[in-house]
Design an enzyme around this catalytic site. Structure first.
Site, PDB file in Angstrom:
ATOM      1  N   ASP A  36       0.844  -1.186   0.000  1.00 23.71           N
ATOM      2  CA  ASP A  36       0.000   0.000   0.000  1.00 23.71           C
ATOM      3  C   ASP A  36       0.885   1.244   0.000  1.00 23.71           C
ATOM      4  O   ASP A  36       1.838   1.346   0.776  1.00 23.71           O
ATOM      5  CB  ASP A  36      -0.887  -0.023   1.247  1.00 23.71           C
ATOM      6  CG  ASP A  36      -1.856   1.132   1.294  1.00 23.71           C
ATOM      7  OD1 ASP A  36      -2.649   1.274   0.349  1.00 23.71           O
ATOM      8  OD2 ASP A  36      -1.816   1.895   2.276  1.00 23.71           O
TER       9      ASP A  36
ATOM     10  N   GLU B 272       1.745   0.454  -4.994  1.00 22.53           N
ATOM     11  CA  GLU B 272       1.349   1.757  -5.506  1.00 22.53           C
ATOM     12  C   GLU B 272       2.565   2.682  -5.507  1.00 22.53           C
ATOM     13  O   GLU B 272       3.064   3.056  -4.446  1.00 22.53           O
ATOM     14  CB  GLU B 272       0.252   2.356  -4.635  1.00 22.53           C
ATOM     15  CG  GLU B 272      -1.045   1.570  -4.653  1.00 22.53           C
ATOM     16  CD  GLU B 272      -2.066   2.144  -3.699  1.00 22.53           C
ATOM     17  OE1 GLU B 272      -3.130   2.598  -4.152  1.00 22.53           O
ATOM     18  OE2 GLU B 272      -1.788   2.147  -2.483  1.00 22.53           O
TER      19      GLU B 272
END
Length: 891
Positions: free
Chosen positions: A486, A523
């Site tokens: 993340d 990400e």
């Protein structure tokens, strides 16, 4: 004469509740102060926390002199602390270095004053992560470990603590006083430890830590769980002493679990799934197992049968949203609030009552995405049938085993970039053990929260070590097959490379896992206090190119859908009708829309070619260039260096689902059949792109969240999935107000229109299309080329440049060039039509091809494809509107 009240209102100089100086090495302090030639600088410290700032300066404690170091930071420190470059630097004399460790176990500050009259210039407390890393570069074990005699040792890194005691509980109840055991401090490592007894196994514990806390300005006695917890009591109140090697925590056959085959990373197909979503509303799962790890062991359930069909079609990895211990879900089932589904279903499709009903109970209903870490290395208890203790360990392993036996590998979504809480908050762990170390601080010493929570500082050695140790546990002890990071851009590139190196060192012979087969991706967004390398080179899209650690590419997502997550709610893209099905929001003339479709078609082509920065392309403006030099919307249209850098996707848990995006972007008059075709076209672009395709669970069934763009805490109602394909969740009411209210007036008429609600037949068609695209990808290695060289050699595009038929992307995969691939086809032609009309294209090369419709497209699941044609005599193809057509030439 000055008015006395004005004088009294003047702020005092300096603040000891701010951390505006940085102790970066035992001999070096950096301070953002206007340094004066006649100033004197000092370190003040107190082992009892008694420093006070007065108009005359810091009172109490001990004093050490500092000398201004005009050369500034040396190269090593500049590399470690790039955001401090250029600030005044001060040195502590060598004879005082032996005091540094003791000073850090108390209160410490720096002071500047005029040497002639001792009037105060400034004073502040210090940020100390740098000096802690300098003093205590520990690489050994932490948490609970057992020796060969099954004697446990507990270790905690807490170098700034004055004292640490182990509190041992016979069980997790709070009705009895714990036994207290003093822990021994190692001056060289900063580690406190205690050797236990075999009888301690399965008992619960906490640490009681006496430590100075800058945010409160005093010593605190913190009772806290273990940052390295392997098991926990309900709601994470106590850590538990467990041995992960215990046979009772391993399902039958665990030690010999065989992994589904995986020849290379580009064979991966990812499917993002939430554990609770998977089964919470599945009537074929026993009620007591719904929403749990155990639901994955119910092989005959609707959900597992669905996954089995996808695995047979070509799905390889199930990506699970966070399954580590999170802070935001009530783990004790009786304390959760029950949702009245019948009442919600009775409300109108465009009603605001559903979200209003859910809002007051949203923190107590058992649902959350889980991006709220509390303990990184313990399975989340709310997904276990028994949240109190080690049952979660066994059941997590059973889930992994069941999915592996189904032919699916398992990816964990990990969130090391932040914690749910910091400081003295009740859910905080790291910051209550070593205050001010694990989190990234701003110039005042406040915890940065650009990720919406308390950002961790992986540039610090022990935070990186925590990541490495945690990931190793998940890989070795739980046999996890991949990790999705993340907000990976908030970590440093060197963190990610260290993780890759650690995993690569894991072998089947020694560790029971093939670490090289564990895929990493995340990400790579570039924002916040780390943007553009402010804290060191961060793990962004461009930085990670060439590492084989994948990053999500927003290029295909935005080109296919139109707009972006934060702009252009109704902006259309290649797959959503921009060319010739404009919505009422789209005001551009046809010629302008046509030009823009030509531009984004170049982005689509580059994405299909693996998002390679050096892939050659003839742009729509006639420029012969490469992907990294073609700029669209101010950024390169491609940035990767190898195909496994590339995560191709058009939807994920964040933002509106793909189908919801289509619903709001399509023109109001577009029938549901066109909307479904737009949706399927976007999925086709992902499925047949080079690199690694990523899909959001349920997209194959036209998944809707009733236009909720941020369903992280929106309950099971807005997040539910029907695996039988009978009930679509479009029209479940207006989405929650907090994140969606600005669009209510736009989406309400859409939700209210019964003609826009997909039927079971619509869902079945999309499902068949999705499975077919997966099967086509699997049918030939030409869709899964492993190197950039092979892609540039075997893949090219027709219909490019200024004279192209706009809206038609034609990709050729040719195995007659170079070394042969594992493919029954010597040549493949794929055409994507972003128009609602049939488009045709002629090319002389087609006269040399002997193409037929792909065998998997001849099964009649899509009757529209009967309109597709290849005419060798005229050298032409014809492609139906909003369709993907694949022709092949057999060997």
């Amino acid at each position: 004469m000055l008015d006395q009240s004005v004088v009294e209102e003047q702020p005092s100089v300096g603040q000891l509740d701010r951390l505006r100086a940085y102790w970066v090495r035992r001999d070096t302090i950096v301070w953002n102060i206007h340094a004066l030639p006649n100033a004197r600088y000092e370190v003040h410290y107190s082992l009892d926390g008694s420093l006070k700032l007065t108009a005359q300066g810091i009172q109490h404690g001990q004093v050490l002199p500092l000398e201004r170091h005009l050369p500034g930071l040396d190269a090593d420190l500049v590399a470690a602390f790039p955001h401090l470059q250029g600030l005044p630097v001060f040195r502590l004399a060598a004879e005082h270095h032996g005091l540094v460790a003791k000073i850090l176990r108390g209160q410490v500050a720096v002071q500047a004053y005029h040497s002639d009259d001792r009037s105060l210039i400034d004073a502040t407390a210090l940020q100390i992560p740098g000096v802690l890393d300098d003093l205590y570069h520990y690489t050994g074990e932490l948490g609970v470990s057992f020796d060969q005699e099954k004697i446990p040792t507990l270790r905690l890194w807490a170098p700034t603590a004055r004292n640490v005691e182990l509190l041992l509980y016979a069980d997790s109840a709070k009705t009895t006083e714990p036994q207290r055991y003093p822990m021994q401090f190692d001056e060289g490592t900063g580690v406190w430890s205690v050797v236990g007894k075999p009888a301690w196994k399965n008992q619960f514990y906490r640490y009681e830590i006496d430590v100075f806390v800058p945010s409160t300005g005093q010593f605190e006695r913190n009772s806290v769980t273990d940052p390295y917890s392997l098991s926990l009591s309900t709601n994470s109140q106590h850590s538990q002493i467990v041995d992960l090697q215990s046979k009772g925590l391993q399902p039958k056959g665990w030690s010999k679990l065989a992994k589904p085959s995986l020849a290379k990373p580009t064979d991966i197909v990812l499917y993002e799934l939430h554990v609770r979503d998977f089964s919470i509303t599945d009537p074929s799962v026993p009620a007591e197992l719904r929403g749990t790890y155990k639901a994955f062991t119910q092989l005959e359930s609707n959900g597992m049968q669905h996954l089995q069909r996808l695995a047979k079609a070509g799905l390889s990895h199930v990506h699970l949203l966070p399954v580590f211990d999170i802070a935001t879900v009530e783990e004790h089932r009786p304390d959760r609030k029950r949702i009245d589904f019948e009442y919600l279903a009775s409300l109108p499709a465009d009603s605001s009552e559903q979200q209003a009903y859910l809002y007051p109970i949203r923190d107590r209903d058992g649902f959350n995405w889980g991006y709220d870490p509390r303990h990184y290395t313990t399975p989340e208890g709310s997904y276990s049938t028994d949240s109190n203790g080690a049952t979660r360990i066994l059941e997590f392993r059973e889930m992994v085993q069941a999915l592996n036996q189904l032919g699916l590998r398992v990816v964990m979504d990990v969130v090391y970039n932040h914690t749910h809480s910091s400081g003295q908050a009740s859910c905080a762990v790291l910051d209550r053990v070593v205050p001010g170390y694990y989190h990234r601080l701003d110039a005042d010493g406040n915890v940065c929260n650009s990720t919406c929570c308390a950002n961790t500082a992986s540039e610090q050695h022990m935070m990186e070590k925590l990541m490495l140790d945690s990931l190793r546990t998940w890989a070795v002890e739980y046999k996890v097959d991949g990790f999705r990071f993340d907000l990976m851009g908030h970590h440093l590139k060197r963190n990610m490379l260290a993780i890759r190196e650690m995993l690569d060192g894991l072998t089947l012979a020694e560790h029971g896992v093939d670490g090289k087969a564990i895929y990493l991706y995340g990400e790579g967004w570039n924002f916040g206090e780390v943007a553009d390398g402010a804290r060191g080179e961060n793990a962004t899209q461009h930085a990670m190119a060439g590492t084989g650690i994948g990053t999500f590419s927003d290029r295909l997502r935005d080109a296919a859908r139109g707009g972006g997550p934060f702009v252009g709610f109704q902006v259309q893209g290649f797959a959503t009708g921009l060319l010739d099905r404009p919505n009422h929001y789209e005001q551009r003339a046809l010629v302008e829309r046509t030009y823009h479709v030509a531009v984004i078609s170049d982005v689509v082509r580059l994405s299909l070619a693996g998002n390679l920065a050096d892939y050659p392309i003839l742009s729509c403006e006639g420029q012969q260039t490469i992907g990294g030099h073609l700029y669209v919307n101010g950024k390169p249209a491609a940035y990767g260096l190898r195909p496994d850098d590339h995560i191709a996707y058009v939807s994920a848990h964040d933002n509106e689902t793909l189908f919801d995006g289509v619903q709001v972007k399509a023109p109001i008059e577009a029938p549901i059949a066109d909307r479904v075709r737009m949706h399927n076209l976007a999925l086709s672009l992902v499925a047949l792109a080079q690199g690694i395709p990523f899909f959001h669970a349920g997209d194959e069934l036209l998944r809707s969240k009733s236009m909720d763009r941020n369903s992280y805490n929106s309950s099971d109602w807005f997040n539910r999935i029907d695996w039988t394909g009978q009930q679509n969740t479009w029209g479940s009411g207006l989405p929650p107000s907090a994140d969606n209210h600005e669009h209510w007036s736009t989406v309400a008429p859409l939700l209210a229109d019964p003609a826009l609600k997909p039927t079971p037949e619509d869902m079945a068609f999309s499902y068949a299309h999705f499975q077919t695209m997966l099967q086509i990808r699997r049918s030939s290695e030409l869709f899964r080329l492993s190197t950039a060289e092979l892609i540039k050699q075997k893949l090219w595009f027709l219909n490019t440049g200024p004279e192209q038929v706009v809206g038609l992307v034609v990709m050729v995969l040719d195995d007659e060039v170079g070394e042969a691939c594992d493919s029954p086809f010597c040549r493949i032609v794929v055409a994507f039509n972003g128009s609602h009309q049939q488009l045709s294209y002629s090319d002389a090369s087609f006269g040399h091809y002997d193409l037929q419709l792909h065998p998997l497209l001849r099964n009649g699941y899509d009757p529209v494809l009967e309109q597709a044609s290849f005419d060798r005599s005229h050298g032409s193809i014809s492609v139906p509107g909003f369709s993907c057509v694949v022709w092949v030439e057999q060997r």
